[in-house]
Scaffold this motif. Sequence first.
Motif, PDB file in Angstrom:
ATOM      1  N   SER A 110       0.436  12.742   4.183  1.00  0.00           N
ATOM      2  CA  SER A 110       0.762  11.435   3.827  1.00  0.00           C
ATOM      3  C   SER A 110       2.232  11.470   2.674  1.00  0.00           C
ATOM      4  O   SER A 110       3.171  10.727   2.557  1.00  0.00           O
ATOM      5  N   LEU A 111       2.169  12.714   2.041  1.00  0.00           N
ATOM      6  CA  LEU A 111       3.117  13.023   1.090  1.00  0.00           C
ATOM      7  C   LEU A 111       4.508  13.291   1.966  1.00  0.00           C
ATOM      8  O   LEU A 111       5.566  12.634   1.611  1.00  0.00           O
ATOM      9  N   ALA A 163      -2.757  13.949  -6.452  1.00  0.00           N
ATOM     10  CA  ALA A 163      -2.597  12.479  -6.047  1.00  0.00           C
ATOM     11  C   ALA A 163      -3.697  11.993  -5.088  1.00  0.00           C
ATOM     12  O   ALA A 163      -3.906  10.783  -5.023  1.00  0.00           O
ATOM     13  N   ARG A 213       1.426   4.317  -2.848  1.00  0.00           N
ATOM     14  CA  ARG A 213       1.140   5.537  -2.585  1.00  0.00           C
ATOM     15  C   ARG A 213       2.308   6.409  -3.273  1.00  0.00           C
ATOM     16  O   ARG A 213       2.166   7.583  -3.712  1.00  0.00           O
ATOM     17  N   THR A 246      -4.115  12.619  -2.057  1.00  0.00           N
ATOM     18  CA  THR A 246      -3.628  12.285  -0.809  1.00  0.00           C
ATOM     19  C   THR A 246      -3.493  13.372   0.118  1.00  0.00           C
ATOM     20  O   THR A 246      -3.288  14.484  -0.509  1.00  0.00           O
ATOM     21  N   ALA A 262       0.042  16.672  -3.882  1.00  0.00           N
ATOM     22  CA  ALA A 262      -0.740  15.978  -3.107  1.00  0.00           C
ATOM     23  C   ALA A 262      -2.317  15.907  -3.491  1.00  0.00           C
ATOM     24  O   ALA A 262      -2.833  14.824  -3.450  1.00  0.00           O
ATOM     25  N   ARG A 296       0.741  -1.215  -0.082  1.00  0.00           N
ATOM     26  CA  ARG A 296      -0.028   0.005   0.102  1.00  0.00           C
ATOM     27  C   ARG A 296       0.947   1.226   0.025  1.00  0.00           C
ATOM     28  O   ARG A 296       0.635   2.185  -0.674  1.00  0.00           O
ATOM     29  N   LYS A 340       1.900   6.744  -6.951  1.00  0.00           N
ATOM     30  CA  LYS A 340       0.901   7.828  -7.261  1.00  0.00           C
ATOM     31  C   LYS A 340       1.351   8.949  -7.053  1.00  0.00           C
ATOM     32  O   LYS A 340       1.031  10.031  -7.758  1.00  0.00           O
ATOM     33  N   ILE A 341       2.088   9.355  -6.225  1.00  0.00           N
ATOM     34  CA  ILE A 341       2.663  10.782  -5.652  1.00  0.00           C
ATOM     35  C   ILE A 341       3.562  11.048  -7.057  1.00  0.00           C
ATOM     36  O   ILE A 341       3.682  12.098  -7.524  1.00  0.00           O
TER      37      ILE A 341
END
Length: 265
Positions: free
Chosen positions: A62-63, A56, A27, A58, A53, A23, A30-31
């Motif tokens: 999280s970034l 993405a 992520r 998110t 962010a 996961r 995706k970033i």
Amino acid sequence: MTEHSRSSSSRASSLRRQPKQQRGKARVEKILDAAAAVFDEVGYEAATTHLIAAKAGTAIGSLYQFFPDKAAIFKAMELRHTERVKAMWAQVDIPTIAQLPLRQMIHVLVMAVAALFEQPVSRVMFVQFYLARELFQAIDESMTQEAIDFLASILQQRQPALTEEQYSLLAEVCVHSSNAVMLAALRSPDPAHHEQLTQQIEDLLVSYLEPHLGDHPSHDVMKVMMCPHCRSQQLSKNGYRRDKQCYRCKDCGKQFVGGGRSLRQ
């Protein structure tokens, strides 16, 4: 240290925290894809971690778990592109591809590169390298030289009669010219025009390499015989010399052996 371990350690240094679970890895990908889109849309200077962010989907927190700033994101994109390029080269069976008909060989190589640039990170890295080279930390001209050396090794396999200087020069011209057209294709907002330019790379390389490489005799390609003096194709057979077919040119009247060596004026 092996090249793989150097690449892995460099990639780790660009990340604040190395993701261990699938996961987390997803992520990060995706970033990076989101950053590619943002850099493409607004440029590196105007891009922010908040924009990345948001693209993405998110939270900014999280970034920041993975990247301290946009420079670290950009470096991670460089390393990801480098990994993909080397993986692409590793998948090419040089002895096999070197034996293909010339157009088919070039088509396979061009399509492999086109597939690479369908990935947002690699596409943006390639374009930005020519537009804003000062941003790069991990990629430099040595990567272009690696591409030249890689193609040279294919040309050497295909035509061992060429000297090292010859196949290296051919490879250099092919890489630089195809990079220029590929850059125009990737920057084109029109998908149809992008496709046309990509096809032209194939035609360009085939036309350039054919006089030097051509196709192997086993490919059943008819060879057109021409007079070495006037280039006329109007010839007649004129006996044999040392078991080699001789010809007489109907236009200039001169004679030559089948391989093009002149007999007399």
